[in-house]
Write a protein that holds these residues in place. Structure first.
Motif, PDB file in Angstrom:
ATOM      1  N   HIS A   1       0.909  -1.142  -0.012  1.00  6.58           N
ATOM      2  CA  HIS A   1       0.050   0.063   0.174  1.00  6.58           C
ATOM      3  C   HIS A   1       0.934   1.238   0.198  1.00  6.58           C
ATOM      4  O   HIS A   1       1.364   1.880   1.058  1.00  6.58           O
ATOM      5  CB  HIS A   1      -0.898   0.092   0.966  1.00  6.58           C
ATOM      6  CG  HIS A   1      -1.649  -1.325   1.271  1.00  6.58           C
ATOM      7  ND1 HIS A   1      -2.981  -1.342   0.674  1.00  6.58           N
ATOM      8  CD2 HIS A   1      -1.709  -2.213   2.245  1.00  6.58           C
ATOM      9  CE1 HIS A   1      -3.633  -2.450   0.929  1.00  6.58           C
ATOM     10  NE2 HIS A   1      -2.439  -3.001   1.964  1.00  6.58           N
ATOM     11  N   VAL A   2       1.262   1.761  -1.185  1.00  4.80           N
ATOM     12  CA  VAL A   2       2.191   2.788  -1.311  1.00  4.80           C
ATOM     13  C   VAL A   2       1.198   4.142  -1.525  1.00  4.80           C
ATOM     14  O   VAL A   2       0.349   3.993  -2.756  1.00  4.80           O
ATOM     15  CB  VAL A   2       3.191   2.538  -2.460  1.00  4.80           C
ATOM     16  CG1 VAL A   2       3.987   3.792  -2.654  1.00  4.80           C
ATOM     17  CG2 VAL A   2       4.193   1.719  -2.200  1.00  4.80           C
ATOM     18  N   HIS A   3       1.309   4.872  -0.803  1.00  8.22           N
ATOM     19  CA  HIS A   3       0.755   6.296  -0.829  1.00  8.22           C
ATOM     20  C   HIS A   3       1.874   7.475  -0.995  1.00  8.22           C
ATOM     21  O   HIS A   3       2.936   7.332  -0.203  1.00  8.22           O
ATOM     22  CB  HIS A   3      -0.183   6.726   0.380  1.00  8.22           C
ATOM     23  CG  HIS A   3      -1.511   6.073   0.368  1.00  8.22           C
ATOM     24  ND1 HIS A   3      -1.466   4.575   0.999  1.00  8.22           N
ATOM     25  CD2 HIS A   3      -2.833   6.137  -0.021  1.00  8.22           C
ATOM     26  CE1 HIS A   3      -2.596   4.076   0.817  1.00  8.22           C
ATOM     27  NE2 HIS A   3      -3.420   5.151   0.191  1.00  8.22           N
ATOM     28  N   ALA A   4       1.493   8.516  -1.754  1.00  7.84           N
ATOM     29  CA  ALA A   4       2.562   9.552  -1.917  1.00  7.84           C
ATOM     30  C   ALA A   4       1.844  10.660  -2.159  1.00  7.84           C
ATOM     31  O   ALA A   4       0.554  10.937  -2.441  1.00  7.84           O
ATOM     32  CB  ALA A   4       3.520   9.267  -3.213  1.00  7.84           C
ATOM     33  N   MET A   5       2.515  11.660  -1.732  1.00 10.42           N
ATOM     34  CA  MET A   5       2.003  13.336  -1.964  1.00 10.42           C
ATOM     35  C   MET A   5       3.192  14.031  -2.579  1.00 10.42           C
ATOM     36  O   MET A   5       4.380  14.035  -1.969  1.00 10.42           O
ATOM     37  CB  MET A   5       1.562  13.747  -0.709  1.00 10.42           C
ATOM     38  CG  MET A   5       2.372  14.028   0.662  1.00 10.42           C
ATOM     39  SD  MET A   5       1.476  14.685   1.836  1.00 10.42           S
ATOM     40  CE  MET A   5       0.243  13.484   2.298  1.00 10.42           C
ATOM     41  N   LEU A   6       3.044  14.654  -3.563  1.00  5.54           N
ATOM     42  CA  LEU A   6       3.789  15.567  -3.972  1.00  5.54           C
ATOM     43  C   LEU A   6       3.422  17.163  -3.624  1.00  5.54           C
ATOM     44  O   LEU A   6       2.445  17.499  -3.921  1.00  5.54           O
ATOM     45  CB  LEU A   6       3.956  15.578  -5.726  1.00  5.54           C
ATOM     46  CG  LEU A   6       5.096  16.466  -6.404  1.00  5.54           C
ATOM     47  CD1 LEU A   6       6.314  16.103  -6.150  1.00  5.54           C
ATOM     48  CD2 LEU A   6       4.826  16.503  -7.990  1.00  5.54           C
ATOM     49  N   ILE A   7       4.490  17.786  -2.995  1.00  5.13           N
ATOM     50  CA  ILE A   7       4.010  19.086  -2.556  1.00  5.13           C
ATOM     51  C   ILE A   7       5.053  20.169  -3.263  1.00  5.13           C
ATOM     52  O   ILE A   7       6.047  20.103  -3.287  1.00  5.13           O
ATOM     53  CB  ILE A   7       4.491  19.119  -1.088  1.00  5.13           C
ATOM     54  CG1 ILE A   7       3.903  17.821  -0.013  1.00  5.13           C
ATOM     55  CG2 ILE A   7       4.318  20.490  -0.371  1.00  5.13           C
ATOM     56  CD1 ILE A   7       4.713  17.670   1.184  1.00  5.13           C
ATOM     57  N   SER A   8       4.174  21.046  -3.710  1.00  4.42           N
ATOM     58  CA  SER A   8       4.790  22.490  -4.483  1.00  4.42           C
ATOM     59  C   SER A   8       4.726  23.637  -3.545  1.00  4.42           C
ATOM     60  O   SER A   8       3.545  23.920  -3.324  1.00  4.42           O
ATOM     61  CB  SER A   8       4.091  22.430  -5.771  1.00  4.42           C
ATOM     62  OG  SER A   8       4.856  23.437  -6.368  1.00  4.42           O
ATOM     63  N   LEU A   9       5.804  24.375  -3.565  1.00  3.16           N
ATOM     64  CA  LEU A   9       5.712  25.508  -2.736  1.00  3.16           C
ATOM     65  C   LEU A   9       5.777  26.786  -3.790  1.00  3.16           C
ATOM     66  O   LEU A   9       6.669  26.852  -4.618  1.00  3.16           O
ATOM     67  CB  LEU A   9       7.059  25.756  -1.855  1.00  3.16           C
ATOM     68  CG  LEU A   9       6.920  24.655  -0.896  1.00  3.16           C
ATOM     69  CD1 LEU A   9       8.234  24.734  -0.102  1.00  3.16           C
ATOM     70  CD2 LEU A   9       5.861  24.603   0.234  1.00  3.16           C
TER      71      LEU A   9
END
Length: 445
Positions: free
Chosen positions: A48-56
């Motif tokens: 169960h791989v979850h990811a979030m890409l955060i952009s500033l």
């Protein structure tokens, strides 16, 4: 950086350390995901791989206003905040990397619902939006998030590509902060440019296959119709699903032709179905943006001879974002012809209830994310019960998607959903197999 024990991955992280934020490079994500998948395979358990890409956003403006040192300090503070938050909130292995500029990637091997991962991102967004003190003043950043639950055996390159596309979309939407990277991964092993060229040729040569996902009544388990899906048997990569197909078509500005191609094939294949079976066709944002879409679709239906009253058009919330008023007008024109409208993937996005008010909807299709926990989590059952009650009050039927187990079917039946589809009864099937299923159902009746 992670909850796992030091080892080769950590030594690699030191070699690839980002001198600015103190974070490892994205290569560590490759190694970590491969390890998680290998461990799951050895234990015969799902990964169960979850990811979030955060952009500033606004980093360039901050550098100009306060100096490059202030911008660098802000990035260091953001890295520290995300790391601290992950350590406190994630009770599973995770890794945080900086992918360049003001972008950070948080990846976790965690079993959680879609709603839980989105809640984590929402809380982290508030944390990162808090003021940052630098020697020359106070900085406020505006983070944007792209979220994903990876597919089985999906590689990092595919995950990052889908996250990047989603992040670009959220950056183009005024006021939007979070978006899910949905759809299917583009298979590795061939260049995107070659895939695009192959797709255009496949449309011209009529190589795109239409499959039908059967739908059943929860009252008596009888067949009620099917949703048309697209599949492409690529000569080198094998079968590619609808999500990857439309992702490629979007890049080549050929979503419209692909959508029309699928609708035409589905209508002609279904023109001799029994009168009690409905055909569902998906509507894309590009379809709704096309001025003559309504007349074009009605012409296709007329040419095929398929009865208008047996047709359902499925529209997603994503299709409505650009201009819900225009979409409502188009849907009203279809509804006036006897065509029914379904709001697809309900529960997958932000569930803007205004759509239920302004659109002439006949069905709500619950996304599989709304189904996954209903046999174990009382809160999921309560949410489902509330949605069904709301639908009943609005005179809408509820269709449950992604039913893979008998206990899930029993649960949605108890809550008075009307219909369901999923692998429990039938996977997407060819035209011939669906016709055989329809004949069998007629004989059983």
């Amino acid at each position: 950086m992670t909850t796992s024990h030091p080892g080769q991955a950590e030594r690699l992280a030191l070699r690839l350390e980002d001198r600015l934020s103190g974070l490892p490079g994205v290569e560590l994500v490759n190694e970590r995901m491969a390890a998680w998948q290998a461990e799951a395979l050895e234990n015969l358990a799902p990964v169960h791989v979850h990811a979030m890409l955060i952009s500033l956003r606004r980093l360039d403006a901050i550098n100009m206003a306060y100096g490059a040192a202030a911008g660098d300090g802000a990035l260091e503070e953001i890295a520290a905040r995300v790391s601290h938050y992950a350590s406190e909130e994630l009770d599973a292995p995770w890794v945080l990397t900086r992918t360049g500029g003001g972008n950070f990637l948080l990846v976790a091997n965690i079993s959680c619902s879609r709603e839980r991962w989105q809640l984590l991102a929402d809380q982290l967004s508030h944390l990162l939006s808090r003021p940052i003190a630098v020697p020359s003043g106070v900085i406020r950043l505006s983070p944007r998030f792209a979220l994903i639950r990876t597919l089985a055996e999906e590689v990092v390159e595919s995950m990052l590509e889908r996250l990047g596309v989603a992040l670009q979309a959220v950056n183009e939407q005024q006021g939007a902060r979070l978006v899910w990277a949905d759809g299917e991964a583009i298979p590795p092993g061939i260049s995107t440019a070659q895939l695009e060229a192959d797709l255009l040729g496949a449309i011209d040569r009529d190589e795109i296959e239409v499959l039908f996902q059967p739908q059943f009544s929860l009252e008596d388990d009888h067949l009620t119709g099917a949703e048309a899906l697209a599949r492409w048997d690529h000569p080198e990569l094998g079968r590619i699903g609808a999500g990857a197909l439309f992702n490629l078509a979007e890049r080549t500005d050929h979503v419209g032709p692909l959508s029309q191609h699928i609708a035409r094939k589905a209508l002609w294949a279904a023109r001799n179905w029994p009168e009690n079976l409905r055909l569902s066709i998906n509507v894309t944002p590009e379809d709704l943006a096309f001025e003559s879409y309504t007349s074009q679709m009605l012409d296709l239906v007329g040419e095929s001879g398929f009865p208008l009253r047996q047709l359902t058009l499925e529209i997603t919330e994503q299709s409505l974002i650009a201009d819900v008023t225009a979409a409502a007008q188009i849907m009203a024109e279809f509804s006036a012809q006897g065509i029914r409208i379904a709001l697809d993937d309900f529960g997958a996005g932000f569930c803007n209830f205004r759509y239920l008010k302004v659109l002439p909807i006949h069905y709500i299709k619950l996304d599989r994310a709304m189904i996954e926990g209903i046999t174990t989590d009382p809160r999921d059952v309560a949410i489902l019960r509330a949605i069904v009650a709301m639908a009943t009050a609005l005179d809408l039927e509820v269709i449950a998607e992604g039913i893979e187990r008998a206990d899930q079917r029993d649960a949605v039946a108890r809550e008075h959903c009307g219909y369901y589809q999923g692998f429990l009864r039938a996977q997407p099937m060819s035209v011939a197999l669906f016709e055989k299923l329809a004949r069998t159902e007629m004989e059983r009746a």
